[in-house]
Design a protein around this motif. Structure first.
Motif, mmCIF file in Angstrom:
data_model
loop_
_atom_site.group_PDB
_atom_site.id
_atom_site.type_symbol
_atom_site.label_atom_id
_atom_site.label_comp_id
_atom_site.label_asym_id
_atom_site.label_seq_id
_atom_site.Cartn_x
_atom_site.Cartn_y
_atom_site.Cartn_z
ATOM 1 N N TYR A 145 29.991 33.552 6.323
ATOM 2 C CA TYR A 145 31.013 34.593 6.465
ATOM 3 C C TYR A 145 32.071 34.183 7.481
ATOM 4 O O TYR A 145 31.801 33.421 8.413
ATOM 5 N N ASP A 146 33.254 34.724 7.310
ATOM 6 C CA ASP A 146 34.347 34.567 8.268
ATOM 7 C C ASP A 146 34.633 35.905 8.929
ATOM 8 O O ASP A 146 34.409 36.976 8.342
ATOM 9 N N SER A 147 35.167 35.859 10.122
ATOM 10 C CA SER A 147 35.724 37.029 10.800
ATOM 11 C C SER A 147 37.238 36.855 10.841
ATOM 12 O O SER A 147 37.763 35.805 10.468
ATOM 13 N N LEU A 148 37.945 37.857 11.292
ATOM 14 C CA LEU A 148 39.405 37.740 11.373
ATOM 15 C C LEU A 148 39.822 36.674 12.372
ATOM 16 O O LEU A 148 40.757 35.900 12.133
ATOM 17 N N THR A 149 39.124 36.620 13.493
ATOM 18 C CA THR A 149 39.446 35.649 14.544
ATOM 19 C C THR A 149 38.168 34.942 14.974
ATOM 20 O O THR A 149 37.067 35.326 14.580
ATOM 21 N N VAL A 150 38.324 33.910 15.793
ATOM 22 C CA VAL A 150 37.175 33.178 16.322
ATOM 23 C C VAL A 150 37.450 32.880 17.789
ATOM 24 O O VAL A 150 38.597 32.599 18.172
ATOM 25 N N TYR A 151 36.425 32.984 18.615
ATOM 26 C CA TYR A 151 36.624 32.751 20.045
ATOM 27 C C TYR A 151 36.862 31.275 20.311
ATOM 28 O O TYR A 151 36.138 30.408 19.826
ATOM 29 N N ASN A 152 37.896 30.985 21.098
ATOM 30 C CA ASN A 152 38.248 29.622 21.482
ATOM 31 C C ASN A 152 37.832 29.416 22.939
ATOM 32 O O ASN A 152 38.466 29.934 23.850
ATOM 33 N N PRO A 153 36.760 28.642 23.197
ATOM 34 C CA PRO A 153 36.279 28.486 24.570
ATOM 35 C C PRO A 153 37.201 27.646 25.444
ATOM 36 O O PRO A 153 37.078 27.679 26.665
ATOM 37 N N LEU A 154 38.109 26.896 24.833
ATOM 38 C CA LEU A 154 39.014 26.071 25.630
ATOM 39 C C LEU A 154 40.059 26.920 26.338
ATOM 40 O O LEU A 154 40.400 26.681 27.490
ATOM 41 N N ILE A 155 40.585 27.916 25.627
ATOM 42 C CA ILE A 155 41.604 28.777 26.225
ATOM 43 C C ILE A 155 41.044 30.146 26.610
ATOM 44 O O ILE A 155 41.753 30.988 27.149
ATOM 45 N N LYS A 156 39.742 30.374 26.280
ATOM 46 C CA LYS A 156 39.042 31.622 26.596
ATOM 47 C C LYS A 156 39.731 32.833 25.977
ATOM 48 O O LYS A 156 39.823 33.901 26.579
ATOM 49 N N ARG A 157 40.207 32.631 24.768
ATOM 50 C CA ARG A 157 40.837 33.709 24.002
ATOM 51 C C ARG A 157 40.496 33.559 22.528
ATOM 52 O O ARG A 157 39.935 32.541 22.114
ATOM 53 N N ALA A 158 40.853 34.568 21.743
ATOM 54 C CA ALA A 158 40.615 34.508 20.302
ATOM 55 C C ALA A 158 41.633 33.586 19.640
ATOM 56 O O ALA A 158 42.802 33.548 20.023
ATOM 57 N N GLY A 159 41.175 32.839 18.639
ATOM 58 C CA GLY A 159 42.039 31.984 17.832
ATOM 59 C C GLY A 159 41.958 32.398 16.376
ATOM 60 O O GLY A 159 41.146 33.241 15.983
ATOM 61 N N PRO A 160 42.782 31.808 15.510
ATOM 62 C CA PRO A 160 42.838 32.203 14.097
ATOM 63 C C PRO A 160 41.575 31.849 13.323
ATOM 64 O O PRO A 160 40.928 30.842 13.594
ATOM 65 N N ARG A 161 41.273 32.676 12.339
ATOM 66 C CA ARG A 161 40.238 32.380 11.354
ATOM 67 C C ARG A 161 40.752 32.906 10.013
ATOM 68 O O ARG A 161 41.599 32.258 9.405
ATOM 69 N N LEU A 162 40.313 34.073 9.564
ATOM 70 C CA LEU A 162 40.931 34.643 8.358
ATOM 71 C C LEU A 162 42.318 35.179 8.652
ATOM 72 O O LEU A 162 43.178 35.231 7.765
ATOM 73 N N ALA A 163 42.545 35.608 9.863
ATOM 74 C CA ALA A 163 43.882 36.042 10.283
ATOM 75 C C ALA A 163 44.622 34.847 10.868
ATOM 76 O O ALA A 163 44.101 34.149 11.740
ATOM 77 N N GLU A 164 45.820 34.590 10.378
ATOM 78 C CA GLU A 164 46.634 33.489 10.905
ATOM 79 C C GLU A 164 47.360 33.873 12.181
ATOM 80 O O GLU A 164 47.602 33.038 13.046
ATOM 81 N N SER A 165 47.704 35.158 12.288
ATOM 82 C CA SER A 165 48.430 35.627 13.474
ATOM 83 C C SER A 165 48.230 37.124 13.614
ATOM 84 O O SER A 165 47.784 37.804 12.683
ATOM 85 N N TRP A 166 48.610 37.652 14.789
ATOM 86 C CA TRP A 166 48.483 39.081 15.032
ATOM 87 C C TRP A 166 49.392 39.476 16.188
ATOM 88 O O TRP A 166 49.788 38.641 17.006
ATOM 89 N N THR A 167 49.710 40.759 16.226
ATOM 90 C CA THR A 167 50.524 41.318 17.307
ATOM 91 C C THR A 167 49.881 42.617 17.769
ATOM 92 O O THR A 167 49.156 43.269 17.009
ATOM 93 N N ALA A 168 50.157 42.979 19.011
ATOM 94 C CA ALA A 168 49.645 44.228 19.568
ATOM 95 C C ALA A 168 50.791 44.997 20.188
ATOM 96 O O ALA A 168 51.742 44.407 20.722
ATOM 97 N N SER A 169 50.714 46.313 20.110
ATOM 98 C CA SER A 169 51.714 47.146 20.762
ATOM 99 C C SER A 169 51.544 47.055 22.267
ATOM 100 O O SER A 169 50.504 46.639 22.779
#
Length: 544
Positions: A81-105
């Motif tokens: 299975y895939d999730s929308l994002t995947v945790y990136n331990p190098l930058i300690k943030r979420a990276g792309p998986r099924l979602a290529e990009s995202w924005t937040a208000s």
């Protein structure tokens, strides 16, 4: 806990080499920076027919439904299975998986995800915004396993086939939540047609979009599960890849080691310290010892029994031989500092505990126990078959016996231990419970929400703490993380001081180091602590 199997030391973490936000792979065929390899990889047989063989010491699958899965099957599910994002331990943030990009208000209450084009489920249907909405809404509706991660979501809106918008009830780090190791899976809710989807899953079927799909499943057999490559995987199959993944259950570590030596296994999820030392000196075998996000917890019953007295909880806490157990673990654990492992927001370096038998004796005497006073009798439960937990318990029982404290320590299978701890009759519960914990996504929130927030009925709050002020502080953590990380760090630190030092409902002796061994002809292996037990096999390169 963990989940149903947390009571066993889990030795394998993730394999995911991510470069920046793009999630690039390690493709140079070299050994990871913190691994060791003795001799030449050519000294061992090549992986036969591009099959990656993963050896586990526990059954692989307890629940096939991606909405409720909350146990060992994570090692396979993250390859299915895939999730929308995947945790990136190098930058300690979420990276792309099924979602290529995202924005937040700006207020953190509206999130818009843009999906990658062309992804399809193993059922043949497209991974589109409608599918994302349907899958998350079903997971929320079932409210099982780690489904609580979606609690902030008030509404999901499909803006177009590749764009989905989330409206939240309160600010929350939805990009990080969407990378969770459990309950974040996106799946085809129409896979069973008009039939019962849960029953359809439990027959050993899947409806994911990941690189592998289920080829066979035989519950109770040594070769329990086989996955095969999904030809239409959005990540592609150019270049060398393992086309099959075989999961085998081999509880005996010596037997697992022999399978690795003969080239019949690719990866051993755990070796004891003596076998691990041998592996480091064996030609053609790579070894890795890496820190994790998993720690040991010693939980004290604050609601019933003698440990209702905070002085007695503090006495037991101070009797733990923290340095002695670290030395005896021989590299399998590092000293803990507070509840939160290093690498996660909320870690407090200065909170490393120390044994203080003199103060422990003083506290016991204050409560009317200790040498020359009444004998204090306590019950303790820990995981049967876990040598590291047994080591901790033995040291603690011996230290307390010198202080006129008799501990009835019982090794139990996790389900039995957990059922006793959750008993509706407080008199049947243990005084001390030993278990492991790791986060559901790469943040400290799940320690506080699951283990220390009031719960009725009891689930994992096995200190039985009920405190309105602490509950309210825990409830604000997600919003703080989304809006003010500095304030979140301060609150995490404050809560740990409250729980460990002031109320003494928990001790954290160590953070687990994963010690694993794998064939030298397996290249591209890296580690991602956010996904315990997972080897992301598509990222690997089989070599001769």
């Amino acid at each position: 806990m963990r989940r149903f199997l947390v009571s066993r030391v889990l030795a394998v973490l993730a394999v995911l080499a991510l470069a920046g936000c793009g999630g690039g792979e390690v493709r140079d065929g070299s050994a990871p920076a913190d691994s060791s390899i003795s001799g030449s990889p050519g000294g061992m047989p090549a992986t036969k027919d591009a099959t990656f063989v993963y050896l586990d010491n526990l059954d692989i699958v307890t629940d096939w439904d991606p909405a409720s899965s909350y146990s060992n099957e994570i090692s396979a599910m993250q390859n299915i299975y895939d999730s929308l994002t995947v945790y990136n331990p190098l930058i300690k943030r979420a990276g792309p998986r099924l979602a290529e990009s995202w924005t937040a208000s700006q207020d953190g209450k509206a999130w818009t995800f843009t999906l990658r084009s062309g992804a399809v489920f193993h059922t043949g249907r497209p991974v589109d915004a409608d599918a994302v909405k349907a899958s998350i809404e079903r997971t929320k509706r079932m409210a099982a396993g780690a489904a609580y991660i979606w609690d902030p979501v008030q509404k999901i809106t499909v803006l177009d086939p590749l764009t989905v918008q989330f409206t939240l009830k309160y600010p929350a780090p939805l990009d990080l939540i969407a990378s969770a190791d459990y309950a974040a899976y996106i799946y085809d809710t129409e896979a069973a047609g008009s039939g019962d989807l849960k029953k359809w899953f439990q027959q050993g079927r899947d409806a994911g979009s990941g690189p592998y799909t289920v080829a066979s499943w035989h519950k109770g057999r040594e070769k329990e599960l086989v996955l095969r490559a999904f030809d239409e995987y959005w990540g592609g199959w150019d270049g060398p890849h393992y086309k099959n993944v075989e999961y085998r259950v081999v509880p005996n570590q010596n037997a697992a080691w022999q399978l690795l030596l003969r080239g019949e296994a690719s990866f051993v999820e755990r070796l004891n310290s003596s076998l691990f030392r041998r592996a480091k000196a064996t030609a053609g075998v790579r070894t890795r010892q890496v820190p994790s996000f998993q720690n040991m917890l010693v939980l004290f019953n604050s609601a019933s029994g003698p440990l209702r007295d905070v002085r007695l909880r503090k006495a037991v806490q101070k009797a733990i031989d923290y340095d002695g157990v670290i030395a005896a673990l021989k590299g399998a654990g590092d000293p803990a500092a507070g509840l939160v492992p290093e690498g996660l927001l909320g870690h407090v370096p200065g909170m490393r505990p120390r044994q203080d038998l003199e103060r422990a004796e003083e506290l016991l005497r204050e409560a009317g126990y200790g040498p020359g006073g009444r004998e204090l009798r306590l019950t303790l439960t820990y995981a049967e078959g876990d040598n590291d937990e047994q080591l901790l318990v033995t040291l603690l029982v011996n230290a307390l016996s010198e202080l006129n404290v008799k501990v009835d320590a019982r090794a139990m299978q996790w389900n039995a231990q957990w059922n006793q701890a959750k008993s509706a009759d407080p008199a049947k519960r243990q005084d001390i419970l030993v278990m492991y914990w790791w986060p559901d996504y790469a943040d400290a929130y799940s320690w506080f929400l699951n283990v220390f927030r009031s719960a009725d009925p009891v689930s994992f709050n096995l200190t039985y703490l009920k405190n309105k002020d602490i509950d309210e502080r825990i409830d604000k953590l997600q919003s703080l993380l989304a809006t003010d990380r500095e304030a979140a760090q301060k609150e995490y630190a404050g809560l740990q001081t409250e729980l460990i030092d002031k109320r003494a409902v928990v001790a954290a002796p160590w953070v687990v180091n994963y010690q694993r061994a794998y064939l030298g002809n397996v290249s591209g292996y890296a580690d991602n602590p956010a996904y315990p037990n997972v080897v992301f096999v598509h990222q690997l390169i089989p070599t001769a």
